[in-house]
Structures are given as structure tokens and as C-alpha cells.
Design a protein around this motif. Structure first.
Motif, mmCIF file in Angstrom:
data_model
loop_
_atom_site.group_PDB
_atom_site.id
_atom_site.type_symbol
_atom_site.label_atom_id
_atom_site.label_comp_id
_atom_site.label_asym_id
_atom_site.label_seq_id
_atom_site.Cartn_x
_atom_site.Cartn_y
_atom_site.Cartn_z
ATOM 1 N N LYS A 1 67.645 97.340 13.661
ATOM 2 C CA LYS A 1 66.414 96.655 13.186
ATOM 3 C C LYS A 1 65.686 95.764 14.645
ATOM 4 O O LYS A 1 65.210 94.820 14.238
ATOM 5 N N LEU A 2 65.642 96.572 15.537
ATOM 6 C CA LEU A 2 64.956 96.105 16.712
ATOM 7 C C LEU A 2 63.625 96.215 16.541
ATOM 8 O O LEU A 2 62.976 95.446 17.499
ATOM 9 N N ALA A 3 63.124 96.840 15.969
ATOM 10 C CA ALA A 3 61.702 97.279 15.680
ATOM 11 C C ALA A 3 61.429 97.629 14.362
ATOM 12 O O ALA A 3 62.333 98.370 13.625
ATOM 13 N N GLN A 4 60.053 97.274 13.832
ATOM 14 C CA GLN A 4 59.658 97.853 12.313
ATOM 15 C C GLN A 4 59.577 99.281 12.531
ATOM 16 O O GLN A 4 59.046 100.020 13.304
ATOM 17 N N MET A 5 60.003 99.955 11.214
ATOM 18 C CA MET A 5 59.712 101.102 10.974
ATOM 19 C C MET A 5 58.110 101.369 10.467
ATOM 20 O O MET A 5 57.586 100.956 9.688
ATOM 21 N N THR A 6 57.549 102.467 11.149
ATOM 22 C CA THR A 6 55.916 102.495 10.681
ATOM 23 C C THR A 6 55.866 103.097 9.580
ATOM 24 O O THR A 6 54.709 103.045 8.943
ATOM 25 N N GLU A 7 56.661 103.676 8.840
ATOM 26 C CA GLU A 7 56.386 103.958 7.282
ATOM 27 C C GLU A 7 56.629 102.989 6.481
ATOM 28 O O GLU A 7 55.968 103.380 5.246
ATOM 29 N N LEU A 8 57.085 101.855 6.656
ATOM 30 C CA LEU A 8 57.029 100.533 5.743
ATOM 31 C C LEU A 8 55.601 99.880 5.943
ATOM 32 O O LEU A 8 55.183 99.697 6.924
ATOM 33 N N THR A 9 55.344 99.359 4.604
ATOM 34 C CA THR A 9 54.348 98.526 4.818
ATOM 35 C C THR A 9 54.573 97.318 5.073
ATOM 36 O O THR A 9 54.951 96.343 3.903
ATOM 37 N N ALA A 10 54.912 96.717 6.199
ATOM 38 C CA ALA A 10 55.410 95.403 6.766
ATOM 39 C C ALA A 10 54.650 95.309 8.126
ATOM 40 O O ALA A 10 54.241 96.133 8.860
ATOM 41 N N PRO B 1 54.195 94.642 11.765
ATOM 42 C CA PRO B 1 55.102 95.449 12.941
ATOM 43 C C PRO B 1 55.810 94.430 13.833
ATOM 44 O O PRO B 1 55.246 93.383 13.994
ATOM 45 N N PHE B 2 56.896 94.721 14.328
ATOM 46 C CA PHE B 2 57.437 93.908 15.660
ATOM 47 C C PHE B 2 58.258 94.574 16.260
ATOM 48 O O PHE B 2 58.616 95.788 15.771
ATOM 49 N N SER B 3 58.500 94.504 17.523
ATOM 50 C CA SER B 3 59.418 94.786 18.199
ATOM 51 C C SER B 3 60.227 94.239 19.285
ATOM 52 O O SER B 3 59.515 93.597 20.384
ATOM 53 N N LYS B 4 61.425 93.973 19.319
ATOM 54 C CA LYS B 4 62.026 93.031 20.240
ATOM 55 C C LYS B 4 61.956 93.362 21.900
ATOM 56 O O LYS B 4 61.621 92.901 22.521
ATOM 57 N N PRO B 5 62.406 94.772 21.798
ATOM 58 C CA PRO B 5 62.083 95.407 23.251
ATOM 59 C C PRO B 5 60.700 95.412 23.756
ATOM 60 O O PRO B 5 60.639 94.888 24.881
ATOM 61 N N ALA B 6 59.747 95.646 22.992
ATOM 62 C CA ALA B 6 58.233 95.375 23.449
ATOM 63 C C ALA B 6 57.845 93.946 23.777
ATOM 64 O O ALA B 6 57.285 93.734 24.556
ATOM 65 N N SER B 7 58.283 92.957 23.029
ATOM 66 C CA SER B 7 57.884 91.707 23.335
ATOM 67 C C SER B 7 58.757 91.203 24.521
ATOM 68 O O SER B 7 58.179 90.507 25.186
ATOM 69 N N LEU B 8 59.755 91.685 24.942
ATOM 70 C CA LEU B 8 60.467 91.483 26.186
ATOM 71 C C LEU B 8 59.532 91.992 27.453
ATOM 72 O O LEU B 8 59.342 91.417 28.449
ATOM 73 N N LEU B 9 59.142 93.149 26.975
ATOM 74 C CA LEU B 9 58.470 93.966 28.178
ATOM 75 C C LEU B 9 57.195 93.472 28.436
ATOM 76 O O LEU B 9 56.612 93.519 29.544
ATOM 77 N N GLY B 10 56.610 92.561 27.440
ATOM 78 C CA GLY B 10 55.269 91.999 27.668
ATOM 79 C C GLY B 10 55.239 90.720 28.244
ATOM 80 O O GLY B 10 54.487 90.138 28.727
#
Length: 249
Positions: free
Chosen positions: A140-149, A151-160
Motif C-alpha cells: 500500500k505504498l500508493a493508491q490504486m487508480t481503480e478505487l474511488t479514494a 490518491p497518494f503515493s509515498k515514493p512520489a511524495s519523497l521524489l517531490g
């Protein structure tokens, strides 16, 4: 805080720079890191092939090597997930089961344990982030796009937090690369086609580099990129977060 650094066998053999970057990054962030020299495979290849009963030696050695640490950190989502869900031993099972809660993939550890909110790193390139299946759907490092929830991404937040990184937008953000461990051996044609599709998405959207928290995925895509003489390179996320300037081909 003492963390044991677990380096999977394929990282040790083929991508040692990712292992070194992981060590350096953790130490920069104030973590006391230990590296048990007798460590070896986590046992995932046998378990995924239906030979879980042959992993006892790997499991026992892992417990012997890492039981003393407060945390166990690895630059591999698939190995982290395997150990979190399957680590067990016949003779010391209570300890093994307790250790499952201390095992973290690198970006998960940086985000959830260290609560990193800034990094001293620079990487002025267009980067495509590959969200690996094990990392996204298992850890669960990132949200799955098929879910109505949300969005988040731990790797993307760090790259930011890395100066100069331009994260490109992919057409299919959580598409599988097709590696799948032994799947790429048993179903090589399907695996290859999936990998080509994944690479094409990154190329089409202007990536200079493809990064991920799983080097197995990157290794699969790197083979495809090299065979087509693509200028796109792969790099483990630890190297970017640690401040590497570029990858030398």
C-alpha cells in the motif's frame, strides 16, 4: 534507532549502487545501520514457485541475522512484502512472527517511521515513477487508480522533495511491468509484451529516467530499453533520494 539493512540477492549481484545509496541515505538521516554479512536470499523465488517448504534455511538465517534490530529496511518492495507475510521458522517461530512487524521497504520506512519531510538531494531530470505491483497492492505504498479514494503515493511524495525532479504523468499510472518474478520465465511472451507497453508509456510521456522501489521491475524494463537502443535509463529511487547526479550507461 538501529536498523538492519537487508540487501536482496539480485540487488547485491546486479545493482550494488542502489544498496550503497540506501545505506548512505539512512545514515544521512541519522539511522544507525547494521549490515549482517551472512545474509542471503529471502526465499521468495522458492515460495512463489510452490516450494515454500524449501525456504526454512533462508528463514532461519534471516531471523538469526536480523532479530536484534529495531527495524529491518530493504530497497525492495517484493522482498519486504514476502517477509512481512511469510517469515516463519520451525524452531523460533514466535521471534519470526514478531519480526514481521519490523520489516519495511525503504520508502515506507522513510515516510512512516522517520517521517521525512525534506531531503538534501538534486536530480534535474524528467522521471517516470513505476508503481510496482508488490509495493502498490501489497505494501500500500500508493493508491490504486481503480478505487474511488483519495490518491497518494509515498515514493512520489519523497521524489517531490528532490530539487529538479520533474515527475511525468503516465497514461496508466499503475500498470504492471510484466516481470512477476518467475512469471517472466514461465510466460516470457506475455511478460515481454507487458514490459514493452510499460516502457512505451514512459517514453511517450518524455521520461529521461524510470524509477521504482523494486529493482526487479527496473531490471525487466532495462532489458527492453537496451534491446531497442532507447536513451531512457532506469534508476532505483534510493539513488535519486540520496542525491546521485545521473546514471552513467
Amino acid at each position: 534507532m538501529r536498523a538492519g539493512l537487508f540487501i536482496p540477492c539480485y540487488v547485491d549481484q546486479f545493482y550494488p549502487n542502489a544498496a550503497i545509496a540506501t545505506l548512505e541515505l539512512l545514515e544521512k538521516l541519522g539511522v544507525e545501520v547494521g549490515y549482517p554479512s551472512r545474509q542471503t536470499c529471502c526465499g521468495q523465488p522458492m515460495a512463489n514457485s510452490g516450494y515454500e517448504h524449501l525456504t526454512e534455511g533462508c528463514n532461519t538465517l534471516f531471523v538469526d541475522n536480523f532479530a536484534e534490530y529495531d527495524y529491518i529496511v530493504t530497497p525492495s518492495g517484493s522482498c519486504a512484502l514476502h517477509l512481512k507475510e511469510h517469515l516463519h521458522t520451525k524452531n523460533n517461530n514466535d521471534v519470526a512472527l514478531g519480526m514481521r512487524k519490523k520489516i519495511y521497504e525503504l520508502t515506507e520506512f522513510l515516510t512512516d517511521v522517520l517521517k521525512v519531510d525534506k531531503l538534501d538531494a538534486k536530480f534535474p531530470h524528467k522521471v517516470g515513477l513505476h508503481q510496482s505491483c508488490h509495493g502498490q497492492r501489497g505494501l500500500k505504498l500508493a493508491q490504486m487508480t481503480e478505487l474511488t479514494a483519495a490518491p497518494f503515493s509515498k515514493p512520489a511524495s519523497l521524489l517531490g522533495m528532490v530539487e529538479g525532479v520533474e515527475l511525468i504523468t503516465l497514461n496508466r499510472a499503475d500498470e504492471c511491468c510484466g516481470f512477476g518474478g518467475t512469471f517472466c520465465v514461465a510466460e516470457e511472451a506475455v511478460s515481454s509484451k507487458m514490459g514493452k507497453d510499460r516502457v512505451a508509456d514512459h517514453e511517450h510521456n518524455g521520461a529521461e529516467y524510470i524509477t521504482a522501489a523494486d529493482l526487479s521491475c527496473l531490471m525487466h524494463m532495462e532489458g527492453i530499453l537496451r534491446r531497442k537502443n532507447s536513451k531512457v535509463k532506469v534508476i532505483h529511487i534510493a539513488e535519486i533520494l540520496n542525491g546521485v547526479k545521473e546514471v552513467v550507461a
